[in-house]
Design a protein around this motif. Structure first.
Motif, PDB file in Angstrom:
ATOM      1  N   UNK C 231       0.604  -1.331  -0.170  1.00 31.86           N
ATOM      2  CA  UNK C 231      -0.081   0.125  -0.236  1.00 31.86           C
ATOM      3  C   UNK C 231       1.030   1.075   0.498  1.00 31.86           C
ATOM      4  N   UNK C 232       1.958   1.094   1.012  1.00 27.79           N
ATOM      5  CA  UNK C 232       2.867   2.500   1.135  1.00 27.79           C
ATOM      6  C   UNK C 232       3.189   2.539  -0.277  1.00 27.79           C
ATOM      7  N   UNK C 233       3.787   1.609  -1.518  1.00 29.01           N
ATOM      8  CA  UNK C 233       4.162   2.444  -2.181  1.00 29.01           C
ATOM      9  C   UNK C 233       3.596   2.893  -3.630  1.00 29.01           C
ATOM     10  N   UNK C 234       2.069   2.151  -2.944  1.00 30.04           N
ATOM     11  CA  UNK C 234       1.319   2.381  -4.369  1.00 30.04           C
ATOM     12  C   UNK C 234       0.962   4.351  -4.180  1.00 30.04           C
ATOM     13  N   UNK C 236       3.037   5.805  -2.644  1.00 33.54           N
ATOM     14  CA  UNK C 236       4.246   7.073  -3.192  1.00 33.54           C
ATOM     15  C   UNK C 236       4.396   7.090  -4.534  1.00 33.54           C
ATOM     16  N   UNK C 237       3.818   5.357  -5.308  1.00 33.39           N
ATOM     17  CA  UNK C 237       3.386   5.562  -6.766  1.00 33.39           C
ATOM     18  C   UNK C 237       2.592   7.020  -7.688  1.00 33.39           C
ATOM     19  N   UNK C 238       1.443   8.126  -6.843  1.00 32.96           N
ATOM     20  CA  UNK C 238       1.103   8.620  -6.919  1.00 32.96           C
ATOM     21  C   UNK C 238       1.406   9.732  -6.598  1.00 32.96           C
ATOM     22  N   UNK C 294      13.480   0.811 -11.463  1.00 33.45           N
ATOM     23  CA  UNK C 294      12.632   1.367 -10.173  1.00 33.45           C
ATOM     24  C   UNK C 294      11.529   1.056 -10.614  1.00 33.45           C
ATOM     25  N   UNK C 295      10.289   0.421 -10.195  1.00 29.78           N
ATOM     26  CA  UNK C 295       8.207   0.349 -10.358  1.00 29.78           C
ATOM     27  C   UNK C 295       8.144   1.421  -9.446  1.00 29.78           C
ATOM     28  N   UNK C 296       8.212   1.668  -8.567  1.00 30.86           N
ATOM     29  CA  UNK C 296       7.770   2.481  -7.835  1.00 30.86           C
ATOM     30  C   UNK C 296       7.529   3.543  -7.905  1.00 30.86           C
ATOM     31  N   UNK C 297       8.815   4.852  -8.938  1.00 28.15           N
ATOM     32  CA  UNK C 297       8.648   5.521  -8.968  1.00 28.15           C
ATOM     33  C   UNK C 297       7.909   6.992  -8.644  1.00 28.15           C
ATOM     34  N   UNK C 298       8.112   7.198  -7.609  1.00 25.79           N
ATOM     35  CA  UNK C 298       7.921   8.349  -6.115  1.00 25.79           C
ATOM     36  C   UNK C 298       8.198   9.367  -6.841  1.00 25.79           C
TER      37      UNK C 298
END
Lengths: 172, 85, 647
Positions: C231-234, C236-238, C294-298
């Motif tokens: 959840x945290x990375x989703x 972060x990705x937004x 990286x697939x988090x893209x923050x």
């Protein structure tokens, strides 16, 4: 010799690209067993000072210049997968195809003295598999423009919404 | 050669969507805003929070409902200062 | 082969360049990245040397897994003695520099000496050249990078660069790469500046052989899935990291007006969603960007929407920018945060340090310790947006008295300003704290007090301590790979169990820094992210090296002890207010006044804090009085003969 109607190709929606280059990495690992973007069949071109990232790969042209220029006919179309393939047993390494490709999609490996290009990973493109953002897709070529239509229409839809808001404000 | 699932991977099943916890440290219970709801009030401590929906199943706290929480904080501070003094 | 990458010794005084292979035995002891940097620093930095002396080595590195298939293998680590603290200088950044360094054939660069005129280092497929940088000196972080690409005729050149702040020896100047990726904290950019080194340009097309490519690909898919579904990375990705500031401010864990309050009220304009809107409006719907693999893209892309810098392209902001240019300085304007972000990225300066110092100066101004004469006519009130922007420029340019003083860092500035100014400073070991307020969170307080580079969250912060996780979940995480059966509590106000959590996080963050993976891909902000049990797999599939989770833990301990040895050698003692593992008095004396009801009134209990620290030392095998690793500890870790000069 007609393209199969449902042939798929890499369809790139560059706006979604985050510029991470994982596609380059998995491509070189899958094909060469090494991490080396110089050997990847896909490359993200960047204009970092304005944040633009555009993945570039082979368009699998129908009337492919690389195929037409090849002096030994080492390049042909594989209609089953809708791709342009290089027969390395025939290729003489003259790089004419590299010079002529309008998209820079043909690479050359100086150590192996071989050209290389996107082979769609025989139907399971790794760049697509690893791209969470779906900036690179493996889609029927006939559907390529549908993305663009929808995106462009969304802008019109937004403008429409704004204009109706404006009109109702004016009427107030 | 490797254990199939690591601790981190087994903990994946504990992920909970659609809810978050009240940021007040004694309110260990979860707050579950109704889909699309813009604010949520903690039934336990009365604090109230603005909600942002990042995805239909991913609500996050946007920030406090200022008027409510500032008032609660003011009362609590008075209490604490009285005790301290 | 990932293990075939070499170390290069570059002497800028003599122009001598030497390269060496890195023996596998050294890899097995220190892995690479930050851990091996710590070994190199202890071995190559003469004791007691001035940080701006040519003898201070600047060490730049790529972690063991950088460029390979292990998700976000993008991190560059830089180390030297810090010109800010006189202790360990160390910073870590994402972007695309270190993978390129590896494709060019190198893992570690040890740069010594000082060039007699501005130079840059050009590294290309195993070759290293020192070149004239007179056309680059004085240029901003981004301009210098695009100019060197032009000069070298290759748009794919990647740079590690110091900005104008580094050239002017601002003691907390960053090293940077790309538009905004920054190795901040402890002033590694100033060390570059002191060596007359403007940038390091790299370009490589050499293979990094993957040991088991098929398995590496398949496991990486699973690894990425584990990371991106959290959840945290989703989030972060937004929203990017600003969501962290938003969450922390919600309950009152953010420093406001230096240290007077712990929540920024009516902060709607600097909430994460506001920045999200601005990026949407000025860049587009798909505005998030990622570092290498990286697939988090923050990282958000945006253009400044208004003001004197309207239209300028930049990336960010981060939660620390909101902290620096909103809460700490008492401002509530998105435009100030975005403009500050842009200026700091262009000058190449650490906004965590700078924002904190500006807010400190504001408190001194409020108290009358600084007057309008001292500020050069700037009305340095809390909440004065223009004053903040002006001060950023003056510090980076060092063109006013106060700007020049603040560029020296907090402790030196306090000595110059005098009066009672030091008692308002929020620092540990002479490094300013980031924007967070740890009065209600003993675990986080212990973390900043004991972090090896000063008041810092990225060395050992158990951020998941704030999530009220149930005790069994905490136990699962914190009792592996080393058994732990002591107390653990879901309540972040508790003291019991926290020393172990901080100790555990310290090893976790060291390991991830040695590997060159981003911290958002391990147990930092998410409880279900990979750590010790997952890393042996990615290491094995990519490099062929075999480790157990316990062995990785021991390596992390060894590397942390190398850093500790350096700090002890350079004068750290536990209770020294300038160089110790201790918080400033305000943490113990001033209760929190805002935030969630159960945070109000919170302050750190000194006695309990010292007990926590003693327990934390015990876990390390450090002497409780001196804070130094005991002989037994050093023997256990095989570093009882340092410096051993093996590399």
């Amino acid at each position: 010799m007609h393209e199969k109607a449902n042939a798929k190709a890499l369809v790139i929606n560059y706006e979604k690209c985050t510029g991470c280059r994982l596609c380059e990495l998995v491509c070189s690992v899958y094909h060469n067993g090494v991490s080396n973007p110089a050997k990847a069949r896909i490359k993200v071109e960047k204009w970092e000072w304005e944040g633009l990232y555009i993945p570039m790969s082979c368009r699998q042209c129908i009337d492919a210049p690389c195929m037409n220029v090849c002096p030994v006919r080492a390049i042909s179309r594989d209609e089953e997968l809708g791709r342009v393939v290089v027969d390395h047993n025939v290729c003489i390494g003259c790089r004419s195809c590299v010079a002529v490709c309008p998209f820079g999609a043909m690479g050359f490996d100086p150590a192996e003295r071989k050209v290389f290009k996107c082979d769609l990973c025989d139907g399971d493109p790794q760049c697509v598999r690893f791209c969470d953002e779906k900036a690179v897709n493996y889609t029927e070529v006939s559907r390529e423009s549908l993305f663009r239509k929808r995106d462009a229409a969304e802008k019109i839809a937004q403008a429409h919404k704004k204009s109706t808001e404006l009109i109702s404000e004016m009427l107030d | 050669m490797f254990k199939d699932k690591s601790t981190a991977e087994t903990l994946k099943s504990t992920r909970t969507y659609g809810q978050f916890r009240c940021p007040n440290p004694t309110c260990l219970d979860r707050l579950v805003p109704k889909p699309g709801e813009k604010t949520v009030k903690c039934p336990k401590c009365g604090t109230e929070w603005r909600v942002v929906w990042l995805k239909p199943d991913l609500p996050r706290i946007r920030g406090p409902v200022w008027e409510t929480n500032i008032e609660i904080a003011r009362k609590k501070l008075e209490e604490v200062e009285k005790k301290g003094g | 082969m990932a293990l075939s990458r070499r170390v290069a010794y570059i002497d800028l005084s003599t122009g001598k360049i030497e390269t060496k292979p890195i023996p596998v035995e050294i890899r097995k002891k220190f892995l690479g990245g930050r851990g091996l940097d710590a070994y190199l620093l202890y071995n190559h930095c003469p004791p007691g040397v001035d940080a701006f002396s040519p003898e201070n080595p600047l060490i730049v590195s790529a972690g063991l897994l950088v460029g390979t298939l292990a998700s976000a293998t993008s991190r560059t680590h830089t180390m030297a003695k810090s010109p800010l603290t006189g202790l360990l200088g160390s910073c870590n950044m994402g972007g695309f520099f270190s993978p390129e360094l590896r494709w060019a054939g190198f893992d570690h660069l040890v740069i010594k000496g000082k060039a007699d005129k501005p130079v840059y280092i050009w590294i290309h497929n195993g070759e290293i050249e020192i070149r004239d940088a007179k056309n680059l000196w004085g240029k901003s972080v981004t301009d210098a990078q695009w100019a060197v690409r032009e000069e070298l005729g290759d748009p794919d050149v990647k740079c590690l660069v110091c900005g104008p702040a580094g050239e002017k020896l601002v003691r907390y100047a960053n090293v940077m790469t790309g538009v905004k990726n920054a190795g901040g904290r402890t002033g590694m950019g100033a060390v570059m500046g002191s060596k007359n080194l403007k940038l390091i340009a790299v370009r490589g097309t050499m293979d990094i052989k993957i040991a088991y490519p098929k398995e590496a690909l398949e496991f990486n898919k699973r690894f990425i899935e584990q990371i991106t579904t959290a959840k945290v990375n989703q989030t972060m990705g937004i929203l990017g990291t600003p969501f962290i500031w938003g969450a922390t401010n919600s309950w009152g864990g953010v420093r406001v007006n230096n240290f007077q309050y712990n929540q920024l009220l009516f902060a709607d304009d600097v909430e994460p969603e506001r920045f999200h809107e601005i990026s949407n409006e000025t860049f587009g719907k798909y505005h998030m960007a990622g570092c290498f693999a990286c697939q988090v893209h923050c990282r958000a892309r945006y253009r400044i929407p208004d003001g004197p810098y309207k239209g300028c392209y930049d990336e960010g902001p981060e939660y620390t920018t909101q902290g620096a240019f909103a809460s700490e300085v008492g401002c509530t304007s998105a435009l100030t945060v975005l403009t500050g972000n842009y200026l700091c990225n262009q000058y190449g300066v650490d906004w965590l340090e700078l924002g904190s110092l500006i807010s400190w100066a504001m408190e001194l101004y409020e108290k009358g310790i600084l007057t309008i004469k001292d500020t050069g006519g700037i009305d340095l009130r809390f909440g004065n947006d223009e004053a903040v922007i002006e001060m950023i420029k003056h510090v980076c340019e060092r063109d006013t008295w106060l700007g020049d003083v603040l560029a020296e860092g907090g402790l030196r500035a306090a000595e110059i300003i005098g009066k009672d100014s030091e008692q308002y400073l929020i620092h540990v070991k002479g490094m300013q704290n980031l924007h967070s307020d740890e009065r209600a969170t003993p675990a986080l307080a212990l973390n900043i007090a004991t972090a090896s580079r000063g008041s810092d969250h990225l060395r050992s912060r158990p951020a998941i301590d704030l999530y009220h996780l149930p005790e069994p979940v905490l136990r699962k995480i914190y009792s592996s790979p080393i058994p732990y059966d002591g107390p653990l509590s879901s309540d972040f106000r508790e003291y019991a169990g926290k020393p172990w959590q901080v100790f555990w996080q310290e090893q976790c963050f060291m390991a991830v820094d040695c590997l060159g993976i981003c911290k958002y891909h391990t147990t930092f902000l998410g409880a279900t992210l990979p750590n010790f049990e997952d890393w042996p797999k990615v290491i094995y599939y990519n490099t062929g090296l075999e480790f157990t989770p316990q062995e990785l833990w021991t390596i992390a301990e060894r590397c942390n002890n190398m850093e500790r040895l350096f700090n002890i050698r350079e004068g750290l003692t536990p209770d020294d207010p300038h160089k110790g593992d201790i918080l400033v008095d305000r943490y113990f004396n001033e209760p929190a006044k805002r935030g969630a009801p159960d945070v109000i009134g919170a302050r750190i209990d000194r006695e309990k804090f010292l007990k926590m620290r003693a327990e934390f030392y015990r876990y390390h095998g450090w002497d409780e009085k001196t804070g130094a690793p005991t002989e037994e500890t050093l023997k256990r870790l095989g570093i009882d003969n340092e410096p051993s000069h093996l590399l």
